[in-house]
Design a protein around this motif. Structure first.
Motif, PDB file in Angstrom:
ATOM      1  N   ARG A  11       0.342   6.651  -6.079  1.00 51.56           N
ATOM      2  CA  ARG A  11      -1.091   6.701  -5.743  1.00 51.56           C
ATOM      3  C   ARG A  11      -1.688   5.296  -5.688  1.00 51.56           C
ATOM      4  O   ARG A  11      -2.468   4.982  -4.791  1.00 51.56           O
ATOM      5  CB  ARG A  11      -1.855   7.554  -6.754  1.00 51.56           C
ATOM      6  N   ARG A  12      -1.327   4.480  -6.651  1.00 56.77           N
ATOM      7  CA  ARG A  12      -1.855   3.108  -6.684  1.00 56.77           C
ATOM      8  C   ARG A  12      -1.360   2.296  -5.484  1.00 56.77           C
ATOM      9  O   ARG A  12      -2.120   1.523  -4.909  1.00 56.77           O
ATOM     10  CB  ARG A  12      -1.465   2.430  -7.990  1.00 56.77           C
ATOM     11  N   LEU A  13      -0.105   2.484  -5.128  1.00 56.81           N
ATOM     12  CA  LEU A  13       0.443   1.809  -3.949  1.00 56.81           C
ATOM     13  C   LEU A  13      -0.317   2.239  -2.703  1.00 56.81           C
ATOM     14  O   LEU A  13      -0.693   1.413  -1.867  1.00 56.81           O
ATOM     15  CB  LEU A  13       1.933   2.113  -3.797  1.00 56.81           C
ATOM     16  N   PHE A  14      -0.560   3.528  -2.578  1.00 57.12           N
ATOM     17  CA  PHE A  14      -1.277   4.060  -1.426  1.00 57.12           C
ATOM     18  C   PHE A  14      -2.671   3.445  -1.314  1.00 57.12           C
ATOM     19  O   PHE A  14      -3.085   2.990  -0.243  1.00 57.12           O
ATOM     20  CB  PHE A  14      -1.367   5.585  -1.523  1.00 57.12           C
ATOM     21  N   VAL A  15      -3.405   3.415  -2.417  1.00 56.76           N
ATOM     22  CA  VAL A  15      -4.760   2.858  -2.409  1.00 56.76           C
ATOM     23  C   VAL A  15      -4.718   1.370  -2.070  1.00 56.76           C
ATOM     24  O   VAL A  15      -5.543   0.872  -1.302  1.00 56.76           O
ATOM     25  CB  VAL A  15      -5.472   3.117  -3.755  1.00 56.76           C
ATOM     26  N   ALA A  16      -3.752   0.652  -2.617  1.00 51.56           N
ATOM     27  CA  ALA A  16      -3.631  -0.779  -2.319  1.00 51.56           C
ATOM     28  C   ALA A  16      -3.348  -1.000  -0.834  1.00 51.56           C
ATOM     29  O   ALA A  16      -3.930  -1.899  -0.214  1.00 51.56           O
ATOM     30  CB  ALA A  16      -2.533  -1.409  -3.177  1.00 51.56           C
ATOM     31  N   ALA A  17      -2.490  -0.178  -0.252  1.00 52.37           N
ATOM     32  CA  ALA A  17      -2.210  -0.286   1.189  1.00 52.37           C
ATOM     33  C   ALA A  17      -3.447   0.076   1.995  1.00 52.37           C
ATOM     34  O   ALA A  17      -3.780  -0.587   2.971  1.00 52.37           O
ATOM     35  CB  ALA A  17      -1.033   0.614   1.570  1.00 52.37           C
ATOM     36  N   LEU A  18      -4.144   1.109   1.581  1.00 55.72           N
ATOM     37  CA  LEU A  18      -5.341   1.566   2.270  1.00 55.72           C
ATOM     38  C   LEU A  18      -6.438   0.499   2.282  1.00 55.72           C
ATOM     39  O   LEU A  18      -7.133   0.322   3.271  1.00 55.72           O
ATOM     40  CB  LEU A  18      -5.856   2.848   1.611  1.00 55.72           C
ATOM     41  N   THR A  19      -6.553  -0.231   1.187  1.00 56.16           N
ATOM     42  CA  THR A  19      -7.603  -1.243   1.070  1.00 56.16           C
ATOM     43  C   THR A  19      -7.137  -2.631   1.512  1.00 56.16           C
ATOM     44  O   THR A  19      -7.929  -3.571   1.470  1.00 56.16           O
ATOM     45  CB  THR A  19      -8.142  -1.309  -0.373  1.00 56.16           C
ATOM     46  N   GLY A  20      -5.878  -2.744   1.917  1.00 52.22           N
ATOM     47  CA  GLY A  20      -5.379  -4.032   2.395  1.00 52.22           C
ATOM     48  C   GLY A  20      -5.134  -5.037   1.292  1.00 52.22           C
ATOM     49  O   GLY A  20      -5.149  -6.257   1.533  1.00 52.22           O
ATOM     50  N   ALA A  23      -1.579  -8.308  -2.632  1.00 51.01           N
ATOM     51  CA  ALA A  23      -1.068  -8.656  -3.961  1.00 51.01           C
ATOM     52  C   ALA A  23      -0.751  -7.410  -4.778  1.00 51.01           C
ATOM     53  O   ALA A  23       0.286  -7.351  -5.462  1.00 51.01           O
ATOM     54  CB  ALA A  23      -2.073  -9.535  -4.696  1.00 51.01           C
ATOM     55  N   ARG A  24      -1.622  -6.422  -4.705  1.00 49.00           N
ATOM     56  CA  ARG A  24      -1.391  -5.183  -5.471  1.00 49.00           C
ATOM     57  C   ARG A  24      -0.227  -4.380  -4.885  1.00 49.00           C
ATOM     58  O   ARG A  24       0.548  -3.782  -5.627  1.00 49.00           O
ATOM     59  CB  ARG A  24      -2.657  -4.327  -5.511  1.00 49.00           C
ATOM     60  N   VAL A  25      -0.091  -4.367  -3.568  1.00 46.21           N
ATOM     61  CA  VAL A  25       1.052  -3.688  -2.953  1.00 46.21           C
ATOM     62  C   VAL A  25       2.340  -4.308  -3.490  1.00 46.21           C
ATOM     63  O   VAL A  25       3.259  -3.594  -3.910  1.00 46.21           O
ATOM     64  CB  VAL A  25       0.999  -3.759  -1.407  1.00 46.21           C
ATOM     65  N   LYS A  26       2.402  -5.618  -3.481  1.00 50.59           N
ATOM     66  CA  LYS A  26       3.583  -6.327  -3.993  1.00 50.59           C
ATOM     67  C   LYS A  26       3.834  -5.975  -5.460  1.00 50.59           C
ATOM     68  O   LYS A  26       4.963  -5.687  -5.864  1.00 50.59           O
ATOM     69  CB  LYS A  26       3.381  -7.833  -3.840  1.00 50.59           C
ATOM     70  N   GLU A  27       2.777  -5.978  -6.256  1.00 53.41           N
ATOM     71  CA  GLU A  27       2.875  -5.652  -7.679  1.00 53.41           C
ATOM     72  C   GLU A  27       3.437  -4.247  -7.899  1.00 53.41           C
ATOM     73  O   GLU A  27       4.346  -4.043  -8.710  1.00 53.41           O
ATOM     74  CB  GLU A  27       1.484  -5.779  -8.318  1.00 53.41           C
ATOM     75  N   PHE A  28       2.906  -3.277  -7.163  1.00 47.03           N
ATOM     76  CA  PHE A  28       3.339  -1.894  -7.362  1.00 47.03           C
ATOM     77  C   PHE A  28       4.760  -1.664  -6.852  1.00 47.03           C
ATOM     78  O   PHE A  28       5.520  -0.898  -7.450  1.00 47.03           O
ATOM     79  CB  PHE A  28       2.350  -0.922  -6.725  1.00 47.03           C
ATOM     80  N   LEU A  29       5.127  -2.327  -5.777  1.00 44.39           N
ATOM     81  CA  LEU A  29       6.508  -2.210  -5.300  1.00 44.39           C
ATOM     82  C   LEU A  29       7.481  -2.814  -6.313  1.00 44.39           C
ATOM     83  O   LEU A  29       8.536  -2.234  -6.588  1.00 44.39           O
ATOM     84  CB  LEU A  29       6.665  -2.872  -3.931  1.00 44.39           C
ATOM     85  N   ARG A  30       7.126  -3.947  -6.883  1.00 43.11           N
ATOM     86  CA  ARG A  30       7.973  -4.566  -7.923  1.00 43.11           C
ATOM     87  C   ARG A  30       8.097  -3.687  -9.156  1.00 43.11           C
ATOM     88  O   ARG A  30       9.110  -3.702  -9.841  1.00 43.11           O
ATOM     89  CB  ARG A  30       7.425  -5.936  -8.319  1.00 43.11           C
ATOM     90  N   ALA A  31       7.043  -2.929  -9.437  1.00 40.93           N
ATOM     91  CA  ALA A  31       7.053  -2.039 -10.597  1.00 40.93           C
ATOM     92  C   ALA A  31       7.849  -0.761 -10.337  1.00 40.93           C
ATOM     93  O   ALA A  31       8.042   0.042 -11.250  1.00 40.93           O
ATOM     94  CB  ALA A  31       5.623  -1.690 -10.997  1.00 40.93           C
ATOM     95  N   GLY A  32       8.283  -0.569  -9.076  1.00 42.52           N
ATOM     96  CA  GLY A  32       9.117   0.584  -8.770  1.00 42.52           C
ATOM     97  C   GLY A  32       8.449   1.698  -7.990  1.00 42.52           C
ATOM     98  O   GLY A  32       8.992   2.801  -7.891  1.00 42.52           O
ATOM     99  N   ALA A  33       7.270   1.430  -7.429  1.00 38.40           N
ATOM    100  CA  ALA A  33       6.603   2.460  -6.627  1.00 38.40           C
ATOM    101  C   ALA A  33       7.464   2.826  -5.427  1.00 38.40           C
ATOM    102  O   ALA A  33       8.104   1.964  -4.822  1.00 38.40           O
ATOM    103  CB  ALA A  33       5.233   1.964  -6.155  1.00 38.40           C
ATOM    104  N   ASP A  34       7.457   4.086  -5.088  1.00 36.17           N
ATOM    105  CA  ASP A  34       8.224   4.595  -3.948  1.00 36.17           C
ATOM    106  C   ASP A  34       7.459   4.285  -2.661  1.00 36.17           C
ATOM    107  O   ASP A  34       6.364   4.811  -2.456  1.00 36.17           O
ATOM    108  CB  ASP A  34       8.412   6.101  -4.092  1.00 36.17           C
ATOM    109  N   PRO A  35       8.028   3.453  -1.765  1.00 33.82           N
ATOM    110  CA  PRO A  35       7.329   3.118  -0.531  1.00 33.82           C
ATOM    111  C   PRO A  35       7.168   4.303   0.422  1.00 33.82           C
ATOM    112  O   PRO A  35       6.385   4.247   1.358  1.00 33.82           O
ATOM    113  CB  PRO A  35       8.198   2.027   0.094  1.00 33.82           C
ATOM    114  N   MET A  60       6.160  -5.607   3.821  1.00 29.80           N
ATOM    115  CA  MET A  60       6.582  -5.388   2.437  1.00 29.80           C
ATOM    116  C   MET A  60       7.074  -3.965   2.223  1.00 29.80           C
ATOM    117  O   MET A  60       8.092  -3.746   1.552  1.00 29.80           O
ATOM    118  CB  MET A  60       5.436  -5.705   1.476  1.00 29.80           C
ATOM    119  N   LEU A  61       6.355  -2.998   2.760  1.00 29.84           N
ATOM    120  CA  LEU A  61       6.756  -1.595   2.605  1.00 29.84           C
ATOM    121  C   LEU A  61       8.091  -1.324   3.281  1.00 29.84           C
ATOM    122  O   LEU A  61       8.959  -0.644   2.722  1.00 29.84           O
ATOM    123  CB  LEU A  61       5.669  -0.673   3.164  1.00 29.84           C
ATOM    124  N   LEU A  62       8.266  -1.869   4.477  1.00 30.18           N
ATOM    125  CA  LEU A  62       9.530  -1.694   5.203  1.00 30.18           C
ATOM    126  C   LEU A  62      10.687  -2.357   4.461  1.00 30.18           C
ATOM    127  O   LEU A  62      11.769  -1.769   4.337  1.00 30.18           O
ATOM    128  CB  LEU A  62       9.397  -2.244   6.619  1.00 30.18           C
TER     129      LEU A  62
END
Length: 151
Positions: A11-20, A23-35, A60-62
């Motif tokens: 959910r956090r990854l989604f919101v970060a992507a939605l809001t552009g 930095a947060r997208v990178k953070e959540f992906l490093r934490a193990g969020a499912d792209p 980053m997502l790709l």
């Protein structure tokens, strides 16, 4: 990581992507969020990054494993990331998607809708249309009639 933590990160990854928020997208992906996580409507972070022209977030997502040809199913987002980016003429995002294996001939709506090239041409996005053709998009009679002349 348990299921609840994975869902929360998704959910956090989604919101970060939605809001552009790159930095947060990178953070959540490093934490193990499912792209490939999708919201309750079936919309993916890659789709929302693509439809808003967020090329860096799409990259980053790709790189993290998001599938370039996965079709979102959320209301108002029922198409592929490449169709979404091409529709708005986001050439850099289209370039990223193509570089990561997006199919330039994959029509939206599970193959029954418009192609990325049709969207680009319909929107008068000639640079995006040319990039798609260079990547192997096959013009149809419909796109040929509406394509800007090269001069």
């Amino acid at each position: 990581m348990n299921q609840r933590q994975r869902k929360k990160l998704g959910r956090r990854l989604f919101v970060a992507a939605l809001t552009g928020d790159t930095a947060r997208v990178k953070e959540f992906l490093r934490a193990g969020a499912d792209p490939e996580w999708s919201d309750s409507d079936g919309t993916t972070p890659l789709y929302v990054a693509s439809v808003s022209g967020q090329a860096e977030i799409a990259r980053m997502l790709l790189a993290a494993g998001a599938l370039p040809n996965a079709e979102s199913s959320g209301l108002g987002s029922e198409d592929t990331p490449l169709c979404a980016a091409a529709c708005w003429g986001y050439t850099e995002t289209v370039r990223e998607l193509l570089a990561h294996g997006a199919d330039p001939n994959l029509n939206e709506d599970h193959g029954t809708g418009w192609s990325p090239l049709m969207w680009a041409v319909h929107g008068s996005h000639s640079e995006t249309a040319e990039l798609l053709i260079e990547a192997g998009a096959t013009p149809t009679e419909s796109t040929a009639q509406h394509q800007p002349s090269r001069g």
